[in-house]
Scaffold this motif. Structure first.
Motif, PDB file in Angstrom:
ATOM      1  N   ASP A 110       0.849  -1.178   0.213  1.00 40.40           N
ATOM      2  CA  ASP A 110      -0.098   0.037   0.224  1.00 40.40           C
ATOM      3  C   ASP A 110       0.739   1.178  -0.040  1.00 40.40           C
ATOM      4  O   ASP A 110       0.740   2.227  -0.564  1.00 40.40           O
ATOM      5  N   GLU A 111       1.910   1.313   0.931  1.00 41.81           N
ATOM      6  CA  GLU A 111       2.689   2.578   0.803  1.00 41.81           C
ATOM      7  C   GLU A 111       3.548   2.562  -0.347  1.00 41.81           C
ATOM      8  O   GLU A 111       3.721   3.939  -0.905  1.00 41.81           O
ATOM      9  N   THR A 112       3.892   1.586  -0.948  1.00 42.94           N
ATOM     10  CA  THR A 112       4.738   1.613  -2.098  1.00 42.94           C
ATOM     11  C   THR A 112       3.866   2.199  -3.398  1.00 42.94           C
ATOM     12  O   THR A 112       4.317   3.051  -4.107  1.00 42.94           O
ATOM     13  N   LEU A 193       2.939  -5.047  -7.424  1.00 40.39           N
ATOM     14  CA  LEU A 193       2.871  -3.600  -7.703  1.00 40.39           C
ATOM     15  C   LEU A 193       2.240  -3.159  -8.875  1.00 40.39           C
ATOM     16  O   LEU A 193       1.730  -2.046  -8.822  1.00 40.39           O
ATOM     17  N   THR A 194       2.420  -4.026  -9.983  1.00 37.54           N
ATOM     18  CA  THR A 194       1.948  -3.467 -11.351  1.00 37.54           C
ATOM     19  C   THR A 194       0.598  -3.486 -11.314  1.00 37.54           C
ATOM     20  O   THR A 194      -0.049  -2.732 -11.660  1.00 37.54           O
ATOM     21  N   ARG A 195       0.037  -4.441 -10.723  1.00 35.43           N
ATOM     22  CA  ARG A 195      -1.545  -4.592 -10.557  1.00 35.43           C
ATOM     23  C   ARG A 195      -2.106  -3.637  -9.766  1.00 35.43           C
ATOM     24  O   ARG A 195      -3.256  -2.966 -10.210  1.00 35.43           O
ATOM     25  N   ARG A 196      -1.535  -3.362  -8.677  1.00 34.41           N
ATOM     26  CA  ARG A 196      -2.082  -2.347  -7.839  1.00 34.41           C
ATOM     27  C   ARG A 196      -2.099  -1.204  -8.468  1.00 34.41           C
ATOM     28  O   ARG A 196      -2.964  -0.009  -8.171  1.00 34.41           O
ATOM     29  N   ASN A 197      -0.986  -0.648  -8.880  1.00 32.46           N
ATOM     30  CA  ASN A 197      -0.837   0.694  -9.747  1.00 32.46           C
ATOM     31  C   ASN A 197      -1.706   0.630 -10.819  1.00 32.46           C
ATOM     32  O   ASN A 197      -2.056   1.863 -11.165  1.00 32.46           O
ATOM     33  N   ALA A 198      -1.826  -0.241 -11.650  1.00 30.29           N
ATOM     34  CA  ALA A 198      -2.989  -0.214 -12.700  1.00 30.29           C
ATOM     35  C   ALA A 198      -4.305   0.104 -12.155  1.00 30.29           C
ATOM     36  O   ALA A 198      -4.919   0.846 -12.681  1.00 30.29           O
ATOM     37  N   ALA A 199      -4.719  -0.844 -10.975  1.00 27.97           N
ATOM     38  CA  ALA A 199      -5.830  -0.479 -10.343  1.00 27.97           C
ATOM     39  C   ALA A 199      -6.117   0.975 -10.045  1.00 27.97           C
ATOM     40  O   ALA A 199      -7.323   1.400 -10.103  1.00 27.97           O
ATOM     41  N   LEU A 200      -5.148   1.509  -9.170  1.00 31.86           N
ATOM     42  CA  LEU A 200      -5.004   2.694  -8.713  1.00 31.86           C
ATOM     43  C   LEU A 200      -5.279   3.848  -9.835  1.00 31.86           C
ATOM     44  O   LEU A 200      -6.046   4.676  -9.707  1.00 31.86           O
ATOM     45  N   GLU A 204      -8.334   6.376 -10.629  1.00 27.93           N
ATOM     46  CA  GLU A 204      -8.234   7.849 -10.439  1.00 27.93           C
ATOM     47  C   GLU A 204      -8.787   8.343 -11.878  1.00 27.93           C
ATOM     48  O   GLU A 204      -9.418   9.447 -12.018  1.00 27.93           O
ATOM     49  N   THR A 205      -8.551   7.679 -12.878  1.00 28.57           N
ATOM     50  CA  THR A 205      -9.091   8.069 -14.306  1.00 28.57           C
ATOM     51  C   THR A 205     -10.477   8.023 -14.410  1.00 28.57           C
ATOM     52  O   THR A 205     -11.209   9.118 -14.918  1.00 28.57           O
ATOM     53  N   THR A 206     -11.046   6.977 -13.845  1.00 25.94           N
ATOM     54  CA  THR A 206     -12.699   6.903 -13.783  1.00 25.94           C
ATOM     55  C   THR A 206     -13.337   8.164 -12.702  1.00 25.94           C
ATOM     56  O   THR A 206     -14.190   8.786 -13.161  1.00 25.94           O
ATOM     57  N   ALA A 207     -12.601   8.254 -11.701  1.00 24.42           N
ATOM     58  CA  ALA A 207     -13.187   9.176 -10.712  1.00 24.42           C
ATOM     59  C   ALA A 207     -12.958  10.634 -11.512  1.00 24.42           C
ATOM     60  O   ALA A 207     -13.889  11.366 -11.289  1.00 24.42           O
ATOM     61  N   ALA A 208     -11.924  10.763 -12.110  1.00 27.69           N
ATOM     62  CA  ALA A 208     -11.675  12.261 -12.611  1.00 27.69           C
ATOM     63  C   ALA A 208     -12.442  12.465 -14.114  1.00 27.69           C
ATOM     64  O   ALA A 208     -12.821  13.594 -14.365  1.00 27.69           O
ATOM     65  N   ALA A 209     -12.892  11.595 -14.882  1.00 25.00           N
ATOM     66  CA  ALA A 209     -13.515  11.457 -15.924  1.00 25.00           C
ATOM     67  C   ALA A 209     -15.085  11.679 -15.777  1.00 25.00           C
ATOM     68  O   ALA A 209     -15.573  10.890 -15.035  1.00 25.00           O
TER      69      ALA A 209
END
Length: 422
Positions: A110-112, A193-200, A204-209
Motif C-alpha cells: 500500500d505504501e509503495t 505492484l504493477t497490478r495495484r498501480n494499474a488498478a489505482l 483515478e481516471t474513472t473518478a476524474a472523467a
C-alpha cells in the motif's frame, strides 16, 4: 498450461523464491564502513548489536574480506553458504530470520503503490527510508539467528559473522534480496505492484472523467427506421488473413518467433470465424490445439525454430517432444479423428471390423491379430477409427512403438496398400 518434470529432461521452471549468488568480491565503502547503502549497514548493525563477542565479529569480518564465503543461497527466512575456516572442509553456515506476515506485506504494498517515486526508487535498486519506517523490513537486534556446523558455540561464530557481512554486500547490489529474505520474490512483488498501480490509475481516471452520455441502441435503430435510413453495408472481407507486425528481438520480451506464430494463428482463426461464423478451434482441448499448431508447421528437426516450437509446446502440456511428434503425425494423417485413433483404443461393434480379417486374408495378408479396434503384425498395424476409416501404423519388429503412416481408407486392404507403398 502445465509443465513436464525432471524425468523427461525438461527445463526446470524458474523459482522466484530461491536465488543463488556467486562469491562476492571483497570491497569497502568510501566512508570506511563495510556496506555501501544505508540498508546494508542497517543489516550489519543488527548483527553487531546482538553479538556477544566482538573478537569473533572481527574475525568474521576478516574472513568475509579475504573471500572465505562461498556462493550464497537466499530463500524466505534463510541465508545459507559454505564458509572456509581453519580446517580443509568448509562449514555449512546459515542465518535465519523472521519473514513478514501478510499484514506487513499489505502495508509495504500500500505504501509503495501510494507513491510513484517509491516504485521508481525500487526499480532503481534503492529503498526509501519511508518503506522501512512503515513495514520494519530490516532486522532489529536479535532478529538474526545464526547457525553453523563448526564446533564453536559463539553467538555468532566467526563463520556466521562472515556470512552476515557478505550478505550485506548482496543487499547493497540488490535490495530485492532483502525482500526475498523477508518472504517475497522479486517477480511476485513486481507483479503485485504493477497490478495495484494499474488498478489505482484506473480508479483515478474513472473518478476524474465525467460520465459519458449514453443512448440506448434500440432508440437509435428506431429513429433510423422512422427516418427511412438503413445501416451501411459491412466492409468486405479480406481474401486471406493479414500478416502480423514484425516483432524486433528484445532480451526482456517473449520470443518474437513465438509471437509471430500466435499472431498468425489468431488472424487465421478470426478470418475463418468472419467468413463462416464457425470457430475451428473452440471445441479443441489444449492438447489438441497444441498438436494442431505444431502440425501446421514443418516437421521437428528441420529448423531451430521448429525444434523450439515442439519443445515449448510439449513442455507446456506435460508431454515429451516425442509424444508431440507422434501426435502431429496422427493429426496430419486424419486431423482430430486421427489423433483420437492414436490415443483412444475402443471396442468396435460387429460389422466392418469383423469383415476386415477375411478381407486381409483374401489379399494374402493372413498374419494380423485382433485386439480391440486394432489388427497387428510384428511391424504393421491397422486401427479402425470411430469415423469408420482404417488408419495405418508402423513399428520396428518386436517393439510397441507405433507411428501413424499412410492415408486412412474405408477399406482395410486399401489402407494397408497405401502404408506399404510409402
Amino acid at each position: 498450461m502445465t509443465t513436464p518434470r525432471g524425468a523427461r529432461g525438461a527445463v526446470p521452471r524458474h523459482d522466484d523464491r530461491r536465488r543463488s549468488f556467486p562469491q562476492v568480491a571483497p570491497r569497502e565503502a568510501p566512508d570506511g564502513r563495510f556496506a555501501a547503502t544505508w540498508w546494508g549497514n542497517a543489516w550489519v548493525e543488527a548483527l553487531e548489536d546482538a553479538a556477544l563477542d566482538p573478537a569473533r565479529l572481527a574475525r568474521g569480518k576478516a574472513y568475509a574480506g579475504r573471500g572465505h564465503v562461498d556462493a550464497i543461497t537466499v530463500t524466505p527466512g534463510r541465508v545459507v553458504a559454505y564458509v572456509h575456516g581453519s580446517r580443509p572442509r568448509p562449514y555449512r553456515t546459515e542465518i535465519r530470520m523472521r519473514t513478514l506476515g501478510d499484514d506487513g506485506w499489505e502495508r509495504f504494498l500500500d505504501e509503495t503503490t501510494a507513491r510513484p517515486d517509491h516504485i521508481a526508487a525500487l526499480l532503481d535498486k534503492d529503498v526509501p527510508h519511508a518503506l522501512e519506517a512503515v513495514t520494519g523490513l530490516l532486522p532489529a537486534p536479535g532478529d538474526l539467528v545464526p547457525d553453523c556446523s563448526c564446533p564453536d558455540d559463539g553467538y555468532p561464530c566467526k563463520h556466521a559473522a562472515a556470512l552476515c557481512y557478505q550478505a550485506a554486500r548482496l543487499l547493497d547490489e540488490d535490495p530485492f534480496v532483502l525482500f526475498l529474505m523477508r518472504g517475497r520474490g522479486e517477480q511476485e512483488l513486481l507483479a503485485e505492484l504493477t497490478r495495484r498501480n494499474a488498478a489505482l490509475s484506473a480508479a483515478e481516471t474513472t473518478a476524474a472523467a465525467p460520465p459519458m452520455p449514453t443512448v440506448p441502441a434500440r432508440a437509435v435503430f428506431d429513429a433510423a427506421a422512422r427516418a427511412g435510413l438503413s445501416l451501411p453495408p459491412p466492409l468486405p472481407l479480406p481474401d486471406r488473413p493479414g500478416r502480423p507486425a514484425v516483432f524486433p528481438p528484445d532480451p526482456d520480451a517473449p520470443d518474437p518467433l513465438a509471437l509471430d506464430l500466435l499472431a498468425s494463428e489468431a488472424a487465421a482463426r478470426a478470418h475463418v470465424f468472419l467468413t463462416s461464423g464457425h470457430d475451428p478451434v473452440a471445441a479443441l482441448t489444449p492438447w489438441q490445439d497444441a498438436v494442431r499448431l505444431a502440425a501446421a508447421h514443418p516437421g521437428s528437426g528441420l529448423t531451430a525454430s521448429t525444434r523450439a516450437l515442439y519443445r515449448d509446446l510439449a513442455y507446456a502440456l506435460d508431454r515429451t517432444p516425442t509424444d508431440l511428434a507422434r501426435a502431429v503425425a496422427a493429426w496430419r494423417q486424419g486431423g482430430a479423428a486421427g489423433l483420437a485413433v492414436l490415443e483412444e483404443p475402443w471396442d468396435p461393434p460387429a460389422g466392418p471390423f469383423d469383415r476386415a480379417r477375411p478381407a486381409l486374408i483374401a489379399a494374402d495378408f493372413p498374419a494380423f491379430r485382433p485386439w480391440r479396434n486394432r489388427l497387428s503384425t510384428e511391424s504393421l498395424q491397422l486401427r479402425l477409427g470411430r469415423d469408420g476409416l482404417w488408419y495405418g501404423y508402423e513399428s520396428d519388429a518386436g517393439r510397441e512403438d507405433w507411428w501413424p503412416r499412410g492415408a486412412p481408407d474405408h477399406d482395410p486392404v486399401g489402407a494397408l496398400t497405401d502404408l506399404l507403398g510409402r
